[in-house]
Write an enzyme that holds these catalytic residues in place. Structure first.
Site, PDB file in Angstrom:
ATOM      1  N   ARG A  61       0.844  -1.195   0.000  1.00 50.59           N
ATOM      2  CA  ARG A  61       0.000   0.000   0.000  1.00 50.59           C
ATOM      3  C   ARG A  61       0.873   1.237   0.000  1.00 50.59           C
ATOM      4  O   ARG A  61       1.749   1.371   0.869  1.00 50.59           O
ATOM      5  CB  ARG A  61      -0.898   0.020   1.232  1.00 50.59           C
ATOM      6  CG  ARG A  61      -1.987  -1.014   1.149  1.00 50.59           C
ATOM      7  CD  ARG A  61      -2.837  -1.024   2.379  1.00 50.59           C
ATOM      8  NE  ARG A  61      -3.681  -2.214   2.339  1.00 50.59           N
ATOM      9  CZ  ARG A  61      -4.396  -2.667   3.348  1.00 50.59           C
ATOM     10  NH1 ARG A  61      -4.391  -2.033   4.488  1.00 50.59           N
ATOM     11  NH2 ARG A  61      -5.123  -3.741   3.219  1.00 50.59           N
ATOM     12  N   SER A 160      -7.822  -1.142   1.180  1.00 53.12           N
ATOM     13  CA  SER A 160      -8.789  -1.423   2.230  1.00 53.12           C
ATOM     14  C   SER A 160      -9.520  -0.190   2.746  1.00 53.12           C
ATOM     15  O   SER A 160     -10.276   0.435   2.027  1.00 53.12           O
ATOM     16  CB  SER A 160      -8.086  -2.166   3.367  1.00 53.12           C
ATOM     17  OG  SER A 160      -9.000  -2.538   4.359  1.00 53.12           O
ATOM     18  N   HIS A 161      -9.217   0.196   3.975  1.00 50.21           N
ATOM     19  CA  HIS A 161      -9.933   1.280   4.647  1.00 50.21           C
ATOM     20  C   HIS A 161      -9.206   2.612   4.514  1.00 50.21           C
ATOM     21  O   HIS A 161      -9.616   3.593   5.105  1.00 50.21           O
ATOM     22  CB  HIS A 161     -10.091   0.923   6.121  1.00 50.21           C
ATOM     23  CG  HIS A 161      -8.796   0.455   6.721  1.00 50.21           C
ATOM     24  ND1 HIS A 161      -8.270  -0.796   6.433  1.00 50.21           N
ATOM     25  CD2 HIS A 161      -7.906   1.057   7.520  1.00 50.21           C
ATOM     26  CE1 HIS A 161      -7.110  -0.925   7.059  1.00 50.21           C
ATOM     27  NE2 HIS A 161      -6.864   0.187   7.721  1.00 50.21           N
ATOM     28  N   ASP A 336     -15.953  -1.195   5.003  1.00 44.29           N
ATOM     29  CA  ASP A 336     -14.793  -0.402   4.582  1.00 44.29           C
ATOM     30  C   ASP A 336     -14.704  -0.405   3.054  1.00 44.29           C
ATOM     31  O   ASP A 336     -15.567  -0.976   2.366  1.00 44.29           O
ATOM     32  CB  ASP A 336     -13.498  -0.915   5.232  1.00 44.29           C
ATOM     33  CG  ASP A 336     -13.076  -2.271   4.708  1.00 44.29           C
ATOM     34  OD1 ASP A 336     -13.941  -3.007   4.199  1.00 44.29           O
ATOM     35  OD2 ASP A 336     -11.874  -2.597   4.796  1.00 44.29           O
ATOM     36  N   ASP A 338     -13.014  -1.949   0.759  1.00 40.82           N
ATOM     37  CA  ASP A 338     -13.025  -3.207   0.000  1.00 40.82           C
ATOM     38  C   ASP A 338     -14.017  -4.220   0.553  1.00 40.82           C
ATOM     39  O   ASP A 338     -14.014  -5.384   0.142  1.00 40.82           O
ATOM     40  CB  ASP A 338     -11.617  -3.812  -0.080  1.00 40.82           C
ATOM     41  CG  ASP A 338     -11.078  -4.225   1.273  1.00 40.82           C
ATOM     42  OD1 ASP A 338     -11.385  -3.555   2.272  1.00 40.82           O
ATOM     43  OD2 ASP A 338     -10.341  -5.231   1.347  1.00 40.82           O
ATOM     44  N   ASP A 340     -14.468  -5.861   3.337  1.00 43.46           N
ATOM     45  CA  ASP A 340     -14.222  -7.010   4.216  1.00 43.46           C
ATOM     46  C   ASP A 340     -14.469  -6.684   5.684  1.00 43.46           C
ATOM     47  O   ASP A 340     -14.657  -7.570   6.495  1.00 43.46           O
ATOM     48  CB  ASP A 340     -12.829  -7.634   3.990  1.00 43.46           C
ATOM     49  CG  ASP A 340     -11.693  -6.660   4.178  1.00 43.46           C
ATOM     50  OD1 ASP A 340     -11.944  -5.467   4.418  1.00 43.46           O
ATOM     51  OD2 ASP A 340     -10.525  -7.102   4.074  1.00 43.46           O
ATOM     52  N   ARG A 341     -14.500  -5.394   6.022  1.00 43.35           N
ATOM     53  CA  ARG A 341     -14.762  -5.033   7.423  1.00 43.35           C
ATOM     54  C   ARG A 341     -16.240  -4.719   7.638  1.00 43.35           C
ATOM     55  O   ARG A 341     -16.959  -4.419   6.687  1.00 43.35           O
ATOM     56  CB  ARG A 341     -13.961  -3.790   7.811  1.00 43.35           C
ATOM     57  CG  ARG A 341     -12.478  -4.025   7.801  1.00 43.35           C
ATOM     58  CD  ARG A 341     -11.749  -2.824   8.353  1.00 43.35           C
ATOM     59  NE  ARG A 341     -10.336  -3.152   8.483  1.00 43.35           N
ATOM     60  CZ  ARG A 341      -9.451  -2.434   9.145  1.00 43.35           C
ATOM     61  NH1 ARG A 341      -9.836  -1.325   9.738  1.00 43.35           N
ATOM     62  NH2 ARG A 341      -8.198  -2.806   9.218  1.00 43.35           N
ATOM     63  N   THR A 404      -2.359 -10.491  14.834  1.00 39.97           N
ATOM     64  CA  THR A 404      -3.192  -9.663  13.968  1.00 39.97           C
ATOM     65  C   THR A 404      -2.917  -9.989  12.504  1.00 39.97           C
ATOM     66  O   THR A 404      -1.766 -10.108  12.095  1.00 39.97           O
ATOM     67  CB  THR A 404      -2.886  -8.179  14.245  1.00 39.97           C
ATOM     68  OG1 THR A 404      -3.312  -7.898  15.571  1.00 39.97           O
ATOM     69  CG2 THR A 404      -3.600  -7.271  13.278  1.00 39.97           C
ATOM     70  N   GLU A 423     -11.734 -10.185  14.566  1.00 37.27           N
ATOM     71  CA  GLU A 423     -10.700  -9.288  15.064  1.00 37.27           C
ATOM     72  C   GLU A 423     -11.356  -8.006  15.565  1.00 37.27           C
ATOM     73  O   GLU A 423     -12.401  -7.593  15.050  1.00 37.27           O
ATOM     74  CB  GLU A 423      -9.729  -8.933  13.955  1.00 37.27           C
ATOM     75  CG  GLU A 423      -8.908 -10.096  13.454  1.00 37.27           C
ATOM     76  CD  GLU A 423      -7.917  -9.635  12.402  1.00 37.27           C
ATOM     77  OE1 GLU A 423      -6.743  -9.491  12.716  1.00 37.27           O
ATOM     78  OE2 GLU A 423      -8.337  -9.392  11.261  1.00 37.27           O
ATOM     79  N   SER A 425     -10.435  -5.214  14.884  1.00 37.37           N
ATOM     80  CA  SER A 425     -10.340  -4.203  13.830  1.00 37.37           C
ATOM     81  C   SER A 425     -11.526  -4.280  12.853  1.00 37.37           C
ATOM     82  O   SER A 425     -11.367  -4.021  11.667  1.00 37.37           O
ATOM     83  CB  SER A 425      -9.019  -4.358  13.086  1.00 37.37           C
ATOM     84  OG  SER A 425      -8.872  -5.685  12.614  1.00 37.37           O
ATOM     85  N   LYS A 436     -11.902 -11.974   5.619  1.00 40.03           N
ATOM     86  CA  LYS A 436     -13.025 -11.560   6.430  1.00 40.03           C
ATOM     87  C   LYS A 436     -14.117 -11.043   5.499  1.00 40.03           C
ATOM     88  O   LYS A 436     -13.837 -10.712   4.348  1.00 40.03           O
ATOM     89  CB  LYS A 436     -12.612 -10.523   7.458  1.00 40.03           C
ATOM     90  CG  LYS A 436     -11.858  -9.320   6.920  1.00 40.03           C
ATOM     91  CD  LYS A 436     -11.372  -8.498   8.092  1.00 40.03           C
ATOM     92  CE  LYS A 436     -10.486  -7.358   7.664  1.00 40.03           C
ATOM     93  NZ  LYS A 436      -9.113  -7.780   7.380  1.00 40.03           N
TER      94      LYS A 436
HETATM   95  O1  LIG Z   1      -2.094  -3.451  11.415  1.00 40.38           O
HETATM   96  P1  LIG Z   1      -3.392  -2.721  11.607  1.00 40.38           P
HETATM   97  O2  LIG Z   1      -3.458  -1.374  10.985  1.00 40.38           O
HETATM   98  O3  LIG Z   1      -3.819  -2.717  13.055  1.00 40.38           O
HETATM   99  O4  LIG Z   1      -4.509  -3.514  10.837  1.00 40.38           O
HETATM  100  C1  LIG Z   1      -4.764  -4.814  11.138  1.00 40.38           C
HETATM  101  C2  LIG Z   1      -5.711  -5.378  10.144  1.00 40.38           C
HETATM  102  O5  LIG Z   1      -5.174  -5.182   8.871  1.00 40.38           O
HETATM  103  C3  LIG Z   1      -5.872  -5.718   7.808  1.00 40.38           C
HETATM  104  O6  LIG Z   1      -7.141  -5.167   7.719  1.00 40.38           O
HETATM  105  C4  LIG Z   1      -5.956  -7.181   7.999  1.00 40.38           C
HETATM  106  O7  LIG Z   1      -6.679  -7.770   6.963  1.00 40.38           O
HETATM  107  C5  LIG Z   1      -6.618  -7.484   9.305  1.00 40.38           C
HETATM  108  O8  LIG Z   1      -6.662  -8.855   9.479  1.00 40.38           O
HETATM  109  C6  LIG Z   1      -5.888  -6.812  10.420  1.00 40.38           C
HETATM  110  O9  LIG Z   1      -6.594  -6.939  11.618  1.00 40.38           O
HETATM  111 MG   LIG Z   2     -10.560  -3.958   4.194  1.00 42.28          MG
END
Ligand SMILES: O=P(O)(O)OC[C@H]1O[C@H](O)[C@H](O)[C@@H](O)[C@@H]1O
Ligand SMILES: [Mg+2]
Length: 619
Positions: A61, A160-161, A336, A338, A340-341, A404, A423, A425, A436
């Site tokens: 990213r 992602s987000h 989010d 994509d 998945d959240r 994580t 998770e 998150s 997810k």
């Molecule tokens: O490392 P962070 O910013 O806390 O993000 C952690 C998250 O990252 C992504 O979204 C992964 O797919 C998740 O599985 C994880 O929980």
């Molecule tokens: Mg995502």
């Protein structure tokens, strides 16, 4: 005859006319067809390595301005093909799609041309290049092409987000044939390859594909046929979801005048699936969809479903501090970028993701047909609260605590050891795919609501989201939980803070003396370490997965550096406290956790190391 020849060779007209001439002179079209010229040639382009192409937990990213540098994306894609090896590339069927963020359309064309040149047989693209991450996983696992083909892997184009747009983030990750993210062995190899890359292959003469129209386009390359298959983004994913949930039961709930529903895709890709699934299949009102038209810049927002960024939903659900909503819906959820959240809300009520997975696991066997035979096991990431642990104990289920990152669940699922996982998150999911799944989580909650209300949609009060959560706490106790995020802080400061916390761990007595000096009403630390995980399936060991302070009364403080940011460092502080006594479970969580928060901030010297007096986001 001419038009047939034309359409098959439209991109090589010069050689076409000379061949055509030859074929006509020999008056044998058959010979011409067999010796047909390719639509494209393979071009080898010289390049030099870029620094920093190490894929993180979820791929590479970076800012768009980094990705659009000449050869930048190409280097990463070629490094991936080389890491996979010819066995997984030549003749392969590759899915290429994503969350539709800025630069996706260009990236899809580049990857398609590179796939063709590297000997990939087919590229599958969701219409308009749009597939949520869970939909990609479903497509890889479930879709069968018209010629009986199955996907061998996928490039998912998403950050992602993280926000999107010309000045924001782009991202790319590779998923394997099981539909899950590439394991570390592969991502390490990709990175090594990016440091030594000298050339990449790209198809010359292959036109841009029209990704807005469903259909298969066939081309001919030096190694044979190459197909680009643009397909409906939701059909395969929907088919899978229909095999998991009782759609008629959910439809009945959604059509009840007692129930009301709201879904906010934050202008991410989930909007495409949401319209089809919630409105067209399940009969929800179109007005229940908010921000469900995907935008390249997510409407200028931050497509992360939490209480800070999902502002519109939070207001609609009556949870805004500044706006009062007279009649919020019974259920609200957000996704989010994509898809998945997920964030799940009840009327004026926030469900923590840690509680959400525990409640889904506790009710899955009764409420969700896919799990009616029982759960194989459950798992959570380390910083996620221990609410799931209690359910696992209660139901006598296998339980796993992993670092994580969703990939750690994949191994357990492939080995048949885990059915449901989640998770903190805002990620929840199951073994139906290897990512997810935000919409799955919403359907799981709607299934639980449908089950709990199956006898009182006519008369009687609706059992609400809040009722379900409070009932769960009353049975299992409550894990008060909050997360403080310090986004984009100075990277050296963040590193120093973590080093300071690790150093402190060498003397628990000293830690307890410090804590008593901060708050005398907080219990003692009994154990402190850096979380380490040995994968029970492949035996691999992951170290330094977060700093933990475990307290005598079950409370926990966890500190981690985010692996998904693209600038500076993000510190995450997770604070958790368990209460079993029924008279103590109804408090406001920030209030209940205030003593532990104070301890965490002072013990870590947060302000000193980050120059921040408050976190960027509190959830
Ligand atoms: O490392 P962070 O910013 O806390 O993000 C952690 C998250 O990252 C992504 O979204 C992964 O797919 C998740 O599985 C994880 O929980
Ligand atoms: Mg995502």
């Amino acid at each position: 005859m001419d038009s047939q020849v034309d359409s098959e060779n439209a991109y090589n007209s010069e050689s076409l006319s000379s061949k055509l001439h030859t074929s006509i002179t020999h008056s044998s079209f058959q010979i011409f067809r067999l010796k047909k010229m390719a639509n494209f040639k393979v071009s080898r382009v010289g390049t030099t390595p870029f620094e920093g192409q190490k894929p993180g937990t979820s791929g590479l990213r970076k800012k768009v301005k980094v990705f659009i540098q000449p050869h930048y994306l190409q280097n990463f894609v070629q490094a991936t093909f080389n890491a996979l090896g010819a066995g997984r590339v030549e003749g392969a069927t590759l899915v290429v799609s994503g969350d539709g963020r800025y630069y996706s359309k260009d990236a899809i064309q580049i990857i398609t041309k590179m796939a063709a040149a590297n000997g990939v047989r087919r590229v599958w693209i969701g219409q308009n290049g749009l597939l949520s991450t869970p939909a990609v996983s479903a497509v890889v696992r479930e879709r069968v092409g018209a010629d009986g083909s199955k996907a061998t892997g996928a490039f998912i184009l998403t950050a992602s987000h993280n926000p999107g747009g010309p000045h924001e983030d782009f991202g790319i990750k590779y998923n394997m044939e099981n539909g899950g993210p590439a394991p570390e062995g592969i991502t390490n190899k990709i990175y090594e390859n990016t440091t030594t890359i000298k050339e990449y292959l790209i198809a010359e003469g292959l036109p841009d594909v029209d990704i807005s129209t469903i259909g298969v386009s066939s081309f001919e390359g030096p190694k044979g046929k190459f197909d680009v298959d643009v397909f409906d983004s939701t059909s395969d994913y929907l088919k899978l979801l229909k095999s998991i949930f009782d759609f008629p039961a959910i439809q009945k709930l959604l059509s009840s005048p007692k129930f009301s529903f709201c879904y906010d895709a934050l202008h991410g890709v989930a909007g495409v699936h949401a319209k089809r699934i919630f409105v067209e299949e399940l009969g929800a009102n179109e007005s229940s969809l908010v921000n469900c038209v995907p935008k390249e810049d997510f409407g200028g927002g931050h497509p992360d479903p939490n209480l800070t960024y999902a502002k519109e939903l939070v207001a609609r659900m009556g949870l805004s501090k500044t706006h009062s909503e007279p009649n919020p819906p019974e259920f609200g959820a957000a996704a989010d970028g994509d898809g998945d959240r997920n964030m799940v809300l009840g009327k004026r009520f926030f469900v923590t993701p840690s509680d959400s997975v525990a409640i889904i696991a506790a009710n899955a066997v009764q409420a969700i047909p896919y799990f009616s035979g029982g759960l194989k096991g459950v798992a959570r990431s380390m910083p996620t609260s221990a609410a799931l642990d209690i359910v696992a104990k209660h139901l006598n289920l296998k339980f796993f605590e992993v670092p994580t990152g969703w990939k750690f669940f994949g191994n357990l699922m492939d080995a048949g050891m885990c059915s449901i996982c989640g998770e903190e998150s805002f990620g929840t999911g199951s073994d139906h795919i290897r990512e997810k799944d935000g919409i799955w989580a919403v359907l799981a909650w709607l299934s639980i609501l449908a089950y709990k209300n199956k006898d009182n949609l006519g008369e009687g009060n609706l059992v609400s989201v809040e009722d379900i959560v409070r009932q769960h706490w009353a049975t299992h106790g409550r894990h008060y939980y909050t997360r403080y995020d310090y986004e984009n802080v100075n990277a050296d400061g963040a590193k120093d803070l973590m080093a300071h916390l690790v150093k402190l761990q060498s003397s628990i007595d000293e830690v307890n003396t410090l804590i008593k000096g901060i708050r005398s009403d907080v219990s003692n630390v009994v154990h402190a370490d850096e979380f380490e995980y040995k994968d029970p399936v492949d035996g691999s060991v992951s170290k330094h997965q977060g700093i933990r302070y475990l307290f005598e009364d079950g409370s926990r403080l966890v500190f981690r550096l985010s692996g998904t940011g693209s600038e500076g460092a993000t510190i995450r502080l997770y604070i958790e406290q368990y209460e079993k006594d029924s008279y103590k479970i109804g408090r406001d969580s920030q209030e209940a956790l205030a003593p532990l928060v104070e301890v965490a901030l002072k013990l870590s010297k947060m302000q000193e190391y980050t120059s921040r007096s408050a976190p960027t986001v509190i959830t």
